[in-house]
Design a protein around this motif. Structure first.
Motif, PDB file in Angstrom:
ATOM      1  N   SER A  54      -1.784  -1.180  -5.887  1.00 39.26           N
ATOM      2  CA  SER A  54      -2.707  -1.764  -4.924  1.00 39.26           C
ATOM      3  C   SER A  54      -3.818  -0.779  -4.574  1.00 39.26           C
ATOM      4  O   SER A  54      -3.603   0.428  -4.499  1.00 39.26           O
ATOM      5  N   ARG A  55      -5.000  -1.297  -4.366  1.00 36.45           N
ATOM      6  CA  ARG A  55      -6.116  -0.466  -3.921  1.00 36.45           C
ATOM      7  C   ARG A  55      -6.116  -0.289  -2.406  1.00 36.45           C
ATOM      8  O   ARG A  55      -7.050   0.255  -1.834  1.00 36.45           O
ATOM      9  N   ARG A  56      -5.052  -0.755  -1.768  1.00 35.42           N
ATOM     10  CA  ARG A  56      -4.840  -0.479  -0.347  1.00 35.42           C
ATOM     11  C   ARG A  56      -3.916   0.730  -0.247  1.00 35.42           C
ATOM     12  O   ARG A  56      -2.779   0.684  -0.713  1.00 35.42           O
ATOM     13  N   GLY A  57      -4.401   1.805   0.314  1.00 35.05           N
ATOM     14  CA  GLY A  57      -3.570   2.991   0.441  1.00 35.05           C
ATOM     15  C   GLY A  57      -4.366   4.144   1.001  1.00 35.05           C
ATOM     16  O   GLY A  57      -5.574   4.042   1.228  1.00 35.05           O
ATOM     17  N   VAL A  58      -3.672   5.257   1.230  1.00 31.41           N
ATOM     18  CA  VAL A  58      -4.299   6.406   1.871  1.00 31.41           C
ATOM     19  C   VAL A  58      -3.665   7.696   1.374  1.00 31.41           C
ATOM     20  O   VAL A  58      -2.454   7.752   1.132  1.00 31.41           O
ATOM     21  N   ASN A 114     -11.457   4.949  -6.304  1.00 31.25           N
ATOM     22  CA  ASN A 114     -10.456   3.921  -6.576  1.00 31.25           C
ATOM     23  C   ASN A 114     -10.177   3.033  -5.369  1.00 31.25           C
ATOM     24  O   ASN A 114      -9.258   2.211  -5.411  1.00 31.25           O
ATOM     25  N   GLY A 115     -10.952   3.198  -4.313  1.00 30.56           N
ATOM     26  CA  GLY A 115     -10.864   2.289  -3.186  1.00 30.56           C
ATOM     27  C   GLY A 115      -9.893   2.671  -2.100  1.00 30.56           C
ATOM     28  O   GLY A 115      -9.741   1.941  -1.118  1.00 30.56           O
ATOM     29  N   TRP A 116      -9.197   3.816  -2.255  1.00 28.01           N
ATOM     30  CA  TRP A 116      -8.264   4.234  -1.229  1.00 28.01           C
ATOM     31  C   TRP A 116      -8.992   4.907  -0.064  1.00 28.01           C
ATOM     32  O   TRP A 116     -10.157   5.318  -0.188  1.00 28.01           O
ATOM     33  N   CYS A 117      -8.269   5.039   1.028  1.00 20.03           N
ATOM     34  CA  CYS A 117      -8.795   5.733   2.204  1.00 20.03           C
ATOM     35  C   CYS A 117      -8.265   7.160   2.247  1.00 20.03           C
ATOM     36  O   CYS A 117      -7.286   7.503   1.586  1.00 20.03           O
ATOM     37  N   LEU A 118      -8.922   7.974   3.053  1.00 17.37           N
ATOM     38  CA  LEU A 118      -8.437   9.316   3.377  1.00 17.37           C
ATOM     39  C   LEU A 118      -8.091   9.339   4.854  1.00 17.37           C
ATOM     40  O   LEU A 118      -8.854   8.830   5.686  1.00 17.37           O
ATOM     41  N   PRO A 173       0.834  -1.204   0.000  1.00 16.72           N
ATOM     42  CA  PRO A 173       0.000   0.000   0.000  1.00 16.72           C
ATOM     43  C   PRO A 173       0.863   1.247   0.000  1.00 16.72           C
ATOM     44  O   PRO A 173       2.072   1.186   0.278  1.00 16.72           O
ATOM     45  N   VAL A 174       0.245   2.377  -0.315  1.00 13.22           N
ATOM     46  CA  VAL A 174       0.965   3.644  -0.373  1.00 13.22           C
ATOM     47  C   VAL A 174       0.396   4.626   0.638  1.00 13.22           C
ATOM     48  O   VAL A 174      -0.804   4.628   0.919  1.00 13.22           O
TER      49      VAL A 174
END
Length: 269
Positions: free
Chosen positions: A160-164, A181-185, A136-137
């Motif tokens: 990856s769609r894991r990130g913030v 795109n599935g990322w978090c804030l 993730p990023v």
């Protein structure tokens, strides 16, 4: 007589601190900071790398306790210090057991501490590392919404769609792109600042399933402790403010943001 500050609330549900800089904290010994954080039910802490000078120190900090984790990456402020050797170091440790993401990476056109072309190039290099290692990023974007979106689009098929996007203070366009795109804030003490209605507007539009809690300590100390050095143990104030702004039950905010943190950074743990 000075007004007494409210005590830090302690919740039954554990909290994950997704973004802080333990090596920047100066007010107290690390052991005391960690003890105070455990005292308010902080279950895990992620300490963030930002420069060639602290890649190794972040890795060392992850050994301070079983519940301390870290990242590897170069902040846009230090983009001009990026080199083949730095790239190799990040790649070499991206999959270490206690390293959970590539970051803090991105663009900062507010301070412009590095040439913008260099920032963009370094951002791309590190996004490629994240793609190659399936990590993730953790993204920093300030006054650079359009370029952030443009560069992220280049990596949509492999990133990856894991990130913030952490410490989110950008506009609704970047927020919507990231959320779609599935990322978090990531939100922190800024949400408690009187003049931060723009950030609270983004909190309102963000599904609770895509919010992460952070302090970004030692910066951005939440009300009612503004003026003091920030630390992970102030994170409960951020959770309370998110619940207030979104008109949600605090327990739901704690449960959902905890699950979001696990999904983003600890999917196999």
């Amino acid at each position: 007589m000075s007004k007494k500050r409210r005590e830090i609330p302690v919740f039954d549900h554990p909290i994950i601190e997704t973004h802080c800089h333990l090596d920047y904290l100066k007010d107290r010994p690390l052991e005391e900071t960690l003890e105070l954080s455990r005292g308010v039910n902080i279950e895990k802490v992620i300490t963030i790398a930002v420069s060639p000078d602290n890649l190794a120190s972040v890795r060392e900090l992850t050994q301070a306790a079983p519940w301390i984790y870290g990242t590897q990456g170069i902040h846009p402020h230090d983009a001009e210090s990026y080199s083949d050797e730095v790239d190799e170091e990040i790649r070499a440790h991206a999959s270490d057991d206690k390293i959970v993401a590539i970051g803090e990476i991105g663009l900062d056109y507010f301070y412009d501490n590095a040439d913008r072309n260099v920032q963009r190039q370094v951002f791309r290099h590190q996004l490629q590392i994240a793609c190659d290692t399936d990590r993730p990023v953790v993204i920093h974007s300030r006054d650079a919404d359009d370029d952030t979106i443009e560069i992220l689009r280049e990596f949509e098929s492999t990133l990856s769609r894991r990130g913030v996007i952490h410490s989110f203070t950008s506009g609704p366009g970047l927020a919507r792109y990231a959320l779609d795109n599935g990322w978090c804030l990531g939100f922190n003490g800024i949400t408690t600042f009187n003049k931060a209605e723009n950030v609270r507007d983004i909190v309102r539009m963000t599904p609770i399933e895509q919010i992460l809690l952070e302090t970004d300590s030692p910066f951005l100390t939440p009300v009612p402790y503004r003026g003091r050095e920030n630390a992970p143990f102030y994170l409960p104030f951020v959770a309370e403010k998110i619940a207030e702004v979104k008109s949600l039950d605090l327990e739901e905010v704690l449960e959902k943001t905890y699950n979001n943190s696990i999904r983003t950074f600890f999917p196999q743990r």
